[in-house]
Scaffold this motif. Structure first.
Motif, PDB file in Angstrom:
ATOM      1  N   SER A  77      -9.629 -80.809   0.348  1.00 30.02           N
ATOM      2  CA  SER A  77      -9.712 -79.974  -0.844  1.00 30.02           C
ATOM      3  C   SER A  77      -8.844 -78.735  -0.699  1.00 30.02           C
ATOM      4  O   SER A  77      -8.479 -78.108  -1.685  1.00 30.02           O
ATOM      5  CB  SER A  77     -11.155 -79.562  -1.115  1.00 30.02           C
ATOM      6  OG  SER A  77     -11.566 -78.610  -0.174  1.00 30.02           O
ATOM      7  N   SER A  78      -8.499 -78.375   0.548  1.00 31.94           N
ATOM      8  CA  SER A  78      -7.643 -77.212   0.764  1.00 31.94           C
ATOM      9  C   SER A  78      -6.191 -77.609   0.931  1.00 31.94           C
ATOM     10  O   SER A  78      -5.381 -76.834   1.430  1.00 31.94           O
ATOM     11  CB  SER A  78      -8.101 -76.449   2.013  1.00 31.94           C
ATOM     12  OG  SER A  78      -9.462 -76.196   1.964  1.00 31.94           O
ATOM     13  N   GLU A  79      -5.873 -78.868   0.534  1.00 30.53           N
ATOM     14  CA  GLU A  79      -4.498 -79.376   0.599  1.00 30.53           C
ATOM     15  C   GLU A  79      -3.980 -79.522   2.023  1.00 30.53           C
ATOM     16  O   GLU A  79      -2.793 -79.340   2.286  1.00 30.53           O
ATOM     17  CB  GLU A  79      -3.530 -78.492  -0.219  1.00 30.53           C
ATOM     18  CG  GLU A  79      -3.871 -78.413  -1.694  1.00 30.53           C
ATOM     19  CD  GLU A  79      -3.446 -79.643  -2.472  1.00 30.53           C
ATOM     20  OE1 GLU A  79      -2.571 -80.378  -1.990  1.00 30.53           O
ATOM     21  OE2 GLU A  79      -4.021 -79.873  -3.549  1.00 30.53           O
ATOM     22  N   PHE A  80      -4.865 -79.826   2.961  1.00 25.05           N
ATOM     23  CA  PHE A  80      -4.443 -80.175   4.324  1.00 25.05           C
ATOM     24  C   PHE A  80      -4.922 -81.598   4.564  1.00 25.05           C
ATOM     25  O   PHE A  80      -5.828 -81.855   5.346  1.00 25.05           O
ATOM     26  CB  PHE A  80      -5.101 -79.248   5.359  1.00 25.05           C
ATOM     27  CG  PHE A  80      -4.483 -77.883   5.425  1.00 25.05           C
ATOM     28  CD1 PHE A  80      -4.953 -76.861   4.619  1.00 25.05           C
ATOM     29  CD2 PHE A  80      -3.434 -77.623   6.293  1.00 25.05           C
ATOM     30  CE1 PHE A  80      -4.379 -75.596   4.662  1.00 25.05           C
ATOM     31  CE2 PHE A  80      -2.857 -76.352   6.351  1.00 25.05           C
ATOM     32  CZ  PHE A  80      -3.336 -75.342   5.542  1.00 25.05           C
ATOM     33  N   PRO A  88      -9.494 -70.885  -2.468  1.00 27.30           N
ATOM     34  CA  PRO A  88      -9.339 -71.613  -1.205  1.00 27.30           C
ATOM     35  C   PRO A  88      -9.415 -73.125  -1.376  1.00 27.30           C
ATOM     36  O   PRO A  88      -8.830 -73.873  -0.612  1.00 27.30           O
ATOM     37  CB  PRO A  88     -10.514 -71.112  -0.349  1.00 27.30           C
ATOM     38  CG  PRO A  88     -10.806 -69.766  -0.887  1.00 27.30           C
ATOM     39  CD  PRO A  88     -10.526 -69.826  -2.348  1.00 27.30           C
ATOM     40  N   HIS A 121      -8.074 -74.639  -3.653  1.00 24.87           N
ATOM     41  CA  HIS A 121      -6.882 -74.957  -4.449  1.00 24.87           C
ATOM     42  C   HIS A 121      -7.167 -75.284  -5.897  1.00 24.87           C
ATOM     43  O   HIS A 121      -6.513 -76.142  -6.505  1.00 24.87           O
ATOM     44  CB  HIS A 121      -6.050 -76.055  -3.777  1.00 24.87           C
ATOM     45  CG  HIS A 121      -5.161 -75.479  -2.712  1.00 24.87           C
ATOM     46  ND1 HIS A 121      -3.811 -75.338  -2.844  1.00 24.87           N
ATOM     47  CD2 HIS A 121      -5.484 -74.949  -1.516  1.00 24.87           C
ATOM     48  CE1 HIS A 121      -3.328 -74.748  -1.764  1.00 24.87           C
ATOM     49  NE2 HIS A 121      -4.310 -74.506  -0.941  1.00 24.87           N
TER      50      HIS A 121
END
Lengths: 184, 128
Positions: free
Chosen positions: A146-149, B64, B66
């Protein structure tokens, strides 16, 4: 109430109430049994637990940053440190160790001795290598994705003896994430 | 993460608009590309004014998780503090929606309390 806005600040900043270990254990045991039931229909138990963890991780990624009044993480080290420290403290009352794999630039490990999730679970021999810590792996994966990692996260436990086990949460990032790190 | 908005609101004081809804959506979607670059340059959530088109400007905020909040406004030179405060209230209300166990992640926000608070925040920080 400022100008009529119903302030949600108080709701979100409630002091943390402790939950009894028994209450948690009973809930988790029911979750595992539910996933076991699902596994009879073709889903793997670990996958079902992992999926439930995804939803938890997704929501935690917003909430814990707000609660800790911290800014967004934009590097791998930053976000993994946040997970091994703050997320673990929030969920399990202690922090975990973060390691980088020597063999692969995509892999990192979060290590937790005697993870709470497995404390009251014994796996019969005929079930093989089932690891209920895949719930924690799902939480980490939901948090990261969800944090684009984007990453694939799995849990591996080594049983040293009757009392001691060592759980490693293996985080394998997608190549795009590593590329992006390099370019910034 | 799709480009379909999970929430939209018209926060204008005067409801009569001089650009079509299509154009406002177009301007906002255009600015998403800029946001996608900016989010990796700084860890701040409030990204200030990121784009402009004619006399319209777009201001952005990235959480955080996104989730991006975009505000399209005309002409006005908003003080950054007011915009930031507005976004922070939207952010808090979003977290509250997210923590509802019945809310599907990335789903359309249907909470009327959320909508009400967004409008009130606009009234307090943007309509001055």
């Amino acid at each position: 109430m400022e100008n009529g806005i119903y302030s949600v600040e108080k709701e979100l900043n409630k002091a943390k109430r402790d939950i009894s270990l028994s209450a948690f254990s009973i809930l988790f045991s029911e979750i595992v049994q539910y996933c076991l039931y699902k596994s009879k229909k073709g889903y793997r138990l670990e996958d079902a637990l992992h999926e439930i963890g995804l939803r938890v991780g997704y929501k935690l990624s917003e909430y814990l940053y707000y609660k800790n009044k911290m800014k967004r993480s934009i590097t791998i080290l930053n976000i993994l440190t946040f997970i091994s420290k703050h997320v673990w403290k929030y969920l399990f009352q202690h922090s975990s160790d973060l390691l980088k794999s020597q063999d692969s630039i995509y892999e990192y490990m979060i290590c937790d001795k005697n993870i709470l999730l497995n404390k009251y679970i014994t796996v019969p021999k005929d079930y093989g290598n089932i690891n209920c810590a895949s719930f924690a792996a799902g939480i980490v994966e939901g948090f990261l994705c969800s944090s684009e990692f984007q990453a694939e996260v799995t849990a591996h436990t080594i049983y040293e003896n009757e009392q001691n086990q060592n759980t490693t949460i293996l985080v394998k990032f997608y190549p795009e994430v590593i590329e992006r790190e390099k370019n910034h | 993460i799709s480009d379909v908005p999970i929430y939209e609101a018209d926060l204008s004081v005067v409801k009569k608009k001089d650009i079509s809804e299509h154009l406002s959506q177009f301007i906002l979607h255009q600015s998403l590309d800029t946001v996608d670059e900016l989010v990796w340059r700084s860890s701040h959530m409030y990204l200030k004014t990121i784009d402009s088109f004619n006399n319209y400007s777009v201001s952005a905020y990235c959480t955080p998780g996104h989730i991006k909040f975009l505000l399209l406004y005309k002409n006005k030179n908003y003080i950054n503090d007011n915009l930031r405060s507005f976004f922070e209230i939207v952010h808090e209300n979003y977290i509250r929606v997210l923590l509802n166990p019945l809310y599907e992640p990335n789903g359309i926000i249907i909470s009327s309390l959320f909508d009400q608070n967004v409008h009130l925040a606009a009234k307090k920080f943007l309509h001055q």
